[in-house]
Enzyme design. Structure first.
Site, PDB file in Angstrom:
ATOM      1  CE  LYS A   1      -3.298   2.575   2.919  1.00 21.57           C
ATOM      2  NZ  LYS A   1      -4.176   2.562   4.114  1.00 21.57           N
TER       3      LYS A   1
ATOM      4  CE  LYS B   1      -6.746   8.435   8.092  1.00 25.38           C
ATOM      5  NZ  LYS B   1      -7.515   7.347   8.731  1.00 25.38           N
TER       6      LYS B   1
ATOM      7  CG  ASP C   1      -1.929   5.124   4.845  1.00 24.21           C
ATOM      8  OD1 ASP C   1      -1.786   4.033   5.438  1.00 24.21           O
ATOM      9  OD2 ASP C   1      -3.003   5.501   4.351  1.00 24.21           O
TER      10      ASP C   1
ATOM     11  NE  ARG D   1     -10.795  -1.281   3.438  1.00 23.62           N
ATOM     12  CZ  ARG D   1     -11.419  -1.519   4.584  1.00 23.62           C
ATOM     13  NH1 ARG D   1     -12.587  -2.124   4.600  1.00 23.62           N
ATOM     14  NH2 ARG D   1     -10.876  -1.170   5.735  1.00 23.62           N
TER      15      ARG D   1
ATOM     16  CG  ASP E   1      -5.553   7.867   4.629  1.00 26.89           C
ATOM     17  OD1 ASP E   1      -6.454   8.543   4.076  1.00 26.89           O
ATOM     18  OD2 ASP E   1      -5.770   6.810   5.259  1.00 26.89           O
TER      19      ASP E   1
ATOM     20  CD  GLU F   1      -6.651   5.210   2.360  1.00 26.29           C
ATOM     21  OE1 GLU F   1      -7.672   5.263   3.078  1.00 26.29           O
ATOM     22  OE2 GLU F   1      -5.520   4.990   2.826  1.00 26.29           O
TER      23      GLU F   1
ATOM     24  CG  ASP G   1     -10.085   7.383   6.468  1.00 24.74           C
ATOM     25  OD1 ASP G   1      -8.969   7.366   5.901  1.00 24.74           O
ATOM     26  OD2 ASP G   1     -10.231   7.530   7.696  1.00 24.74           O
TER      27      ASP G   1
HETATM   28  N1  BES Z   1      -4.301   4.457   6.792  1.00 24.68           N
HETATM   29  C1  BES Z   1      -5.443   4.141   7.560  1.00 24.68           C
HETATM   30  C2  BES Z   1      -5.146   3.109   8.648  1.00 24.68           C
HETATM   31  C3  BES Z   1      -4.223   3.525   9.737  1.00 24.68           C
HETATM   32  C4  BES Z   1      -4.725   4.023  10.920  1.00 24.68           C
HETATM   33  C5  BES Z   1      -2.864   3.345   9.624  1.00 24.68           C
HETATM   34  C6  BES Z   1      -3.885   4.368  11.943  1.00 24.68           C
HETATM   35  C7  BES Z   1      -2.015   3.697  10.653  1.00 24.68           C
HETATM   36  C8  BES Z   1      -2.517   4.198  11.820  1.00 24.68           C
HETATM   37  C9  BES Z   1      -6.545   3.580   6.671  1.00 24.68           C
HETATM   38  O1  BES Z   1      -6.580   4.057   5.380  1.00 24.68           O
HETATM   39  C10 BES Z   1      -7.856   3.937   7.282  1.00 24.68           C
HETATM   40  O2  BES Z   1      -8.146   5.105   7.345  1.00 24.68           O
HETATM   41  N2  BES Z   1      -8.615   2.937   7.708  1.00 24.68           N
HETATM   42  C11 BES Z   1      -9.881   3.156   8.294  1.00 24.68           C
HETATM   43  C12 BES Z   1     -10.814   2.123   7.725  1.00 24.68           C
HETATM   44  C13 BES Z   1     -12.263   2.342   8.121  1.00 24.68           C
HETATM   45  C14 BES Z   1     -12.777   3.604   7.461  1.00 24.68           C
HETATM   46  C15 BES Z   1     -13.058   1.148   7.710  1.00 24.68           C
HETATM   47  C16 BES Z   1      -9.732   2.969   9.792  1.00 24.68           C
HETATM   48  O3  BES Z   1      -9.017   2.067  10.219  1.00 24.68           O
HETATM   49  O4  BES Z   1     -10.305   3.771  10.525  1.00 24.68           O
HETATM   50 ZN    ZN Z   2      -4.751   4.704   4.623  1.00 23.93          ZN
HETATM   51 MN    MN Z   3      -7.709   5.873   5.206  1.00 32.00          MN
END
Ligand code: BES
Ligand code: ZN
Ligand code: MN
Length: 500
Positions: free
Chosen positions: A262, A274, A285, A348, A267, A346, A344
């Protein structure tokens, strides 16, 4: 980058690092673990006692020496007949980190076999890292890490000694590349500059002479060829997306694997913006993409006979009038449609494109033996496993077991996580083949189930969620610096070595 050599002759260095452990027993006592170097332990131990030394991991004590300028004691924890490789790695790393400002150091720790020597070398080299690229007027306040590492060992002239030293140099060099990429802010790292940096690294590693080939798709090609995941995530940013592909083809490979990482260079969460705190670490990220590119270079540098296809979907997830809206539908490469309920989620989406393409391309015109994706995918990873243990999900328990034992050997902490079938329907969409979010509880597993939809049945697949471990927001410890850690590189490298 630090150089590593092994030596069995008298220490000829200004700095000598040795171990300090605590003995089990009724009363507290310390023991100096200096390998086969003899020190005046009696007077040193009384000095250490006066200083209230504990011998605990991450304790580093420096004393002026007699034959060397500085004697450095690094904590090994409880006295053992043999110390685990990871204990040695961390102790060497903690000492190495404390020696910034010195040029060289000799490490003499208990190393009963060549692999222990390798662990000390690796820890010392990994600890010799600092990130000062963007220090301006205060740059000169930050002293340089040590650049010459000597490991004192009776194995210095044995078969395999050179290879062990070289391996630790390679691990440090490419872990430091991952750390640099993760630490570089999005003001200075975007999909285009990421590609440029990796291209330079590939040239530096010998390029086609080393069996490496690189190709890149730009935003127009991505759109024209149907990469709706990467395009959809990247379309809100002034920095357009890329799909970077590195191919490593050694002669007579023992198997071939695709690595998919990834690569979200920042992000913001997109229109599901966020909150401030949640965004602070989001330059990390792209840690998965950095790791799979760097490990491919490490594999090529070590000339390992395994075919590797590395795929890094790169995009910046931003907010603008061109950004993907909640409810938009994108078509992943190969034709599956996804309702983007939450922009968010993204990672996947870009990974789905790359997974499908990686499987289609295979290696040297043949199908892959396995595929591994690496991603800072979910906040739920950190909730479940904390900041230092990454998750591994799979469709093939045997493959996972091979990986987990390699991870264990490398000193990286990975833990198996399930893909519960009952969570899968939560990803159903009334208007597309899939939705990009599902059940909130078990969010890490839901993300894994989403990715599984893009991997053909029967192809061994691992999904590594390194969200929290990729970026150390706490204090430095052992060989781990603040910021980018480089996690997953050593596990994947050790796994690939285990195939040969
Ligand atoms: N990049 C984030 C995940 C992340 C969170 C990495 C904290 C490192 C530290 C990812 O893209 C994300 O935002 N995931 C969301 C998914 C949700 C919207 C289903 C999450 O984990 O909140
Ligand atoms: Zn992310
Ligand atoms: Mn995200």
């Amino acid at each position: 980058m630090p150089t590593v050599k092994l030596s069995d002759t008298a220490v000829n260095d200004a700095v000598l690092v040795v171990g300090l452990a605590k003995k089990d027993g009724r009363s507290f006592s310390l023991v100096i673990e200096s390998g086969d170097i003899t020190l005046d332990t009696k007077s040193l131990l009384s000095a250490l006692k006066d200083m209230a030394a504990t011998g605990n991991p991450d304790e580093v004590i420096k004393l002026p020496g007699n034959s060397v300028r500085l004697l450095v004691f690094t904590g090994l924890g409880k006295k053992k007949a043999t110390y685990s490789h990871e204990t040695l790695r961390r102790a060497a790393g903690a000492a190495s980190r404390s020696l910034h400002g010195n040029i060289s150091a000799t490490f003499s720790l208990p190393t009963p076999d060549l692999d222990s020597v390798g662990a000390v070398a690796e820890g010392a080299a990994l600890g010799a890292y600092s990130f000062v690229t963007f220090m301006g007027s205060t740059k000169s306040d930050h002293s340089k890490p040590i650049s010459k590492i000597t490991v004192h060992t009776s194995f210095a002239k044995t078969k395999g000694a050179k290879a062990i030293a070289k391996r630790s140099e390679v691990i440090a060099t490419f872990s430091h590349l991952v750390r640099d990429l993760v630490n570089t802010p999005p003001s200075h790292l975007n999909p285009i500059s990421f590609v440029e940096i990796i291209k330079k690294e590939i040239a530096g590693a010998g390029g086609s002479k080393s069996g490496l080939k690189v190709s890149v798709l730009d935003e127009k090609q991505l759109r024209a060829q149907g990469y709706g995941g990467i395009t959809g995530v990247g379309q809100g940013s002034a920095n357009p997306p890329r799909l970077l592909h590195i191919s490593y083809s050694p002669a007579n490979p023992k198997g071939s694997y695709a690595l998919v990482g990834k690569g979200i260079t920042f992000d913001s969460g997109g229109l599901n913006l966020k909150p401030g705190l949640g965004m602070q670490a989001m330059k990390s990220d792209m840690g998965g993409a950095a790791a799979i590119c760097a490990v491919t270079l490490a594999i090529a540098t070590l000339k390992l006979p395994v075919g590797i296809e590395a795929w890094a979907p790169l995009a910046e997830n931003m907010v603008s009038d061109t950004a993907t809206r909640p409810g938009d539908i994108v078509t992943i490469y190969g034709g599956k449609t996804v309702e983007v309920l939450n922009p968010d989620a993204e990672g996947r989406l870009v990974l789905a494109d790359a997974l499908v393409r990686a499987v289609e391309v295979g290696h040297a015109g043949k199908p892959l033996h396995g595929i591994i994706d690496v991603a800072t995918l979910t906040g739920a990873q950190g909730i479940a496993l904390g900041t230092r243990t990454s998750a591994v999900m799979t469709n093939d328990d045997e493959f996972r077991q091979l990986f987990l034992s390699a991870a264990d050997q490398s000193g990286e902490s990975f833990w198996p996580m399930p893909l519960p079938q009952e969570l899968r329907p939560s990803l159903d969409s009334p208007v597309a083949d899939l939705a990009n979010i599902g059940e909130r509880l078990g969010g890490m597993l839901v993300a894994g189930l989403f990715l599984r939809e893009f991997v053909p049945e029967g192809l061994p697949w691992l999904h590594l969620d390194i969200a929290s471990p990729a970026y150390n927001e706490g204090a430095a410890h052992g060989y781990t610096s603040v910021g980018g850690t480089g996690v997953s590189l050593r596990s994947i490298l050790t796994f690939v070595e285990s195939l040969t």
